[in-house]
Write a protein that holds these residues in place. Structure first.
Motif, PDB file in Angstrom:
ATOM      1  N   LYS A 133      67.220 116.899 138.492  1.00  0.00           N
ATOM      2  CA  LYS A 133      66.719 118.066 139.231  1.00  0.00           C
ATOM      3  C   LYS A 133      67.531 119.313 138.927  1.00  0.00           C
ATOM      4  O   LYS A 133      66.979 120.418 138.839  1.00  0.00           O
ATOM      5  N   ASP A 134      68.846 119.156 138.749  1.00  0.00           N
ATOM      6  CA  ASP A 134      69.678 120.344 138.508  1.00  0.00           C
ATOM      7  C   ASP A 134      69.534 120.884 137.086  1.00  0.00           C
ATOM      8  O   ASP A 134      70.144 121.906 136.743  1.00  0.00           O
ATOM      9  N   GLN A 135      68.739 120.219 136.250  1.00  0.00           N
ATOM     10  CA  GLN A 135      68.517 120.694 134.884  1.00  0.00           C
ATOM     11  C   GLN A 135      67.087 121.218 134.667  1.00  0.00           C
ATOM     12  O   GLN A 135      66.760 121.649 133.561  1.00  0.00           O
ATOM     13  N   THR A 137      65.454 123.955 135.764  1.00  0.00           N
ATOM     14  CA  THR A 137      65.365 125.378 135.401  1.00  0.00           C
ATOM     15  C   THR A 137      65.804 125.604 133.963  1.00  0.00           C
ATOM     16  O   THR A 137      65.131 126.292 133.184  1.00  0.00           O
ATOM     17  N   ARG A 138      66.953 125.026 133.605  1.00  0.00           N
ATOM     18  CA  ARG A 138      67.473 125.237 132.249  1.00  0.00           C
ATOM     19  C   ARG A 138      66.535 124.673 131.189  1.00  0.00           C
ATOM     20  O   ARG A 138      66.300 125.293 130.143  1.00  0.00           O
ATOM     21  N   HIS A 273      70.133 130.268 133.061  1.00  0.00           N
ATOM     22  CA  HIS A 273      70.326 129.975 134.478  1.00  0.00           C
ATOM     23  C   HIS A 273      70.071 128.506 134.766  1.00  0.00           C
ATOM     24  O   HIS A 273      69.004 127.983 134.460  1.00  0.00           O
ATOM     25  N   GLN A 274      71.077 127.859 135.353  1.00  0.00           N
ATOM     26  CA  GLN A 274      70.873 126.478 135.781  1.00  0.00           C
ATOM     27  C   GLN A 274      70.021 126.439 137.043  1.00  0.00           C
ATOM     28  O   GLN A 274      69.321 125.457 137.300  1.00  0.00           O
ATOM     29  N   HIS A 275      70.046 127.533 137.790  1.00  0.00           N
ATOM     30  CA  HIS A 275      69.237 127.618 139.001  1.00  0.00           C
ATOM     31  C   HIS A 275      68.868 129.072 139.243  1.00  0.00           C
ATOM     32  O   HIS A 275      69.712 129.965 139.108  1.00  0.00           O
ATOM     33  N   PRO A 277      68.152 131.586 141.988  1.00  0.00           N
ATOM     34  CA  PRO A 277      68.338 131.622 143.444  1.00  0.00           C
ATOM     35  C   PRO A 277      67.165 132.224 144.201  1.00  0.00           C
ATOM     36  O   PRO A 277      66.927 131.895 145.355  1.00  0.00           O
ATOM     37  N   LYS A 279      63.417 132.724 143.228  1.00  0.00           N
ATOM     38  CA  LYS A 279      62.305 132.643 142.268  1.00  0.00           C
ATOM     39  C   LYS A 279      61.179 133.614 142.618  1.00  0.00           C
ATOM     40  O   LYS A 279      60.497 134.117 141.732  1.00  0.00           O
ATOM     41  N   GLU A 330      59.810 122.524 142.028  1.00  0.00           N
ATOM     42  CA  GLU A 330      60.866 122.329 143.014  1.00  0.00           C
ATOM     43  C   GLU A 330      60.361 122.276 144.453  1.00  0.00           C
ATOM     44  O   GLU A 330      61.115 121.907 145.351  1.00  0.00           O
TER      45      GLU A 330
END
Length: 394
Positions: A133-135, A137-138, A273-275, A277, A279, A330
């Motif tokens: 999940k934390d990847q 966006t990247r 950006h990994q995330h 903030p 969107k 997300e």
């Protein structure tokens, strides 16, 4: 479940296959669209081309979303891609060896549109299955970069083939890239998201799911308005260049290159950006920046200045679409993601053929530049409304 350290291969195979599909398909689309524009120079024919390229995807998308939530998504993509490439090549042989009728090119566009309608919800919903999940966006940003690179090369290749080799090579390239993409995607093991019995009214269930979430409802409604306003610059820029700056394959090639060069920068921004903030704010900026660029494209400028603003619009468009994709990935439940993506596809790029029923004939009555200016400024206003409304809904 994604095991740490084991997801990179799946992500790489996904990027490789997805962007080979983009490369082959865009080469065919550019060649068909340019040929029709150069032969006819007609807003009506551009409307026919737009309808052929988008309406079948619009019709099949609701069912594709259900299938994407019920089937193994990689196999759904592979099956549709293989069938579309085979049908495209067969129709191309008929076109080249017999009549050279333009309606055959429209038929090719329609078949490819069916494939796109089947593949897009599954492809967008597949990525979160393959990466942590934390990847997400990247990886969406990286996908935008690679996709932009493919779109940078494909108009060059289409222009070269149309000028020097002949149309048949367009379809040979498409068949070859589809084969490689299918073989790559076949190496990924993907489980079904849901093993429950299918709902009787699965499409209606997707609409009800969206209706229960006010922010998601507003998000999709603003998407409709925004992409109706984006439609002229997307669908009529080829005709505008042909009428305003002169006939020729290479003018059209430079038009596409300017956009895809900008899109590469937009994808690079997302990949950094990994995330994201906020969107919602990123989506609004993407709309507003695109609108200002579209309005500037309608000014009576030399070709190089028009290309500059086309380049600027290219920067903002992938930021807009990538942020929208990430927002859905997300916020939507995994078992409903395919259906929500199919709705998004219908209400975004799928709205183009409906919009072109008005814009196409209008382009034969008034200057296209005026259409660009008015719709671009309205898109800026839509961006403001989107930002205010979605932030109020949280």
């Amino acid at each position: 479940m994604i095991r740490p350290g084991k997801w990179q291969y799946g992500a790489a195979a996904y990027l490789f296959s997805a962007n080979l599909f983009v490369f082959g398909s865009s080469t065919v689309v550019f060649a068909v669209l340019w040929h029709i524009a150069l032969v006819t120079s007609s807003g009506a024919w551009m409307t026919y081309a737009s309808l052929a390229g988008a309406l079948p995807a619009l019709l099949v998308a609701p069912f594709a979303g259900v299938w994407a939530d019920r089937c193994r998504r990689n196999w759904l993509i592979m099956g549709s891609a293989s069938g579309v490439s085979a049908a495209t090549f067969a129709l191309a042989l008929v076109y080249l060896s017999h009549s050279h009728e333009l309606w055959l090119l429209l038929a090719i566009s329609a078949i490819r549109s069916v494939g796109n309608g089947l593949q897009t919800p599954a492809a967008n919903a597949l990525l979160p299955q393959l990466v942590p999940k934390d990847q997400v966006t990247r990886m969406n940003g990286l996908n935008q970069i690679v996709q932009s690179a493919m779109l940078l090369v494909s108009p060059l290749l289409a222009g070269y083939i149309l000028s020097d080799l002949g149309m048949i090579w367009i379809f040979i390239v498409d068949a070859g890239t589809a084969l490689l993409a299918v073989l790559s995607l076949a190496t990924i093991r993907v489980a079904k998201v849901s093993t429950a019995a299918p709902e009787r009214h699965a499409i209606v269930g997707g609409l009800r799911y969206v209706g229960r979430v006010p922010a998601l409802t507003a998000f999709l409604l603003f998407t409709v308005v925004a992409f109706i306003l984006i439609a002229p610059s997307s669908q009529l820029s080829t005709l505008y260049v042909n009428r305003t700056f002169g006939h020729g394959v290479w003018n059209l090639t430079f038009n596409e290159l300017a956009w895809t060069a900008g899109a590469s920068l937009g994808g690079f921004y997302i990949a950094l950006h990994q995330h994201l903030p906020d969107k919602i704010r990123v989506i609004a900026v993407g709309m507003a920046g695109s609108g200002l660029a579209f309005a500037a494209m309608g000014l009576h400028d030399p070709f190089w200045l028009y290309l500059f603003f086309m380049f600027v619009s290219g920067i903002f468009y992938p930021i807009l679409t990538a942020a929208q994709t990430i927002y859905i990935q997300e916020t939507v439940a995994p078992a409903m993601m395919g259906r929500v993506f199919s709705l998004w596809q219908i209400l975004s790029t799928g709205i183009y053929p409906i919009a072109m029923l008005g814009y196409g004939p209008l382009a034969d009555q008034i200057p296209i530049s005026e259409v660009f200016i008015v719709t671009g400024l309205l898109l800026v206003a839509t961006a403001w409304g989107f930002d205010v409304r979605l932030h109020r809904l949280g």
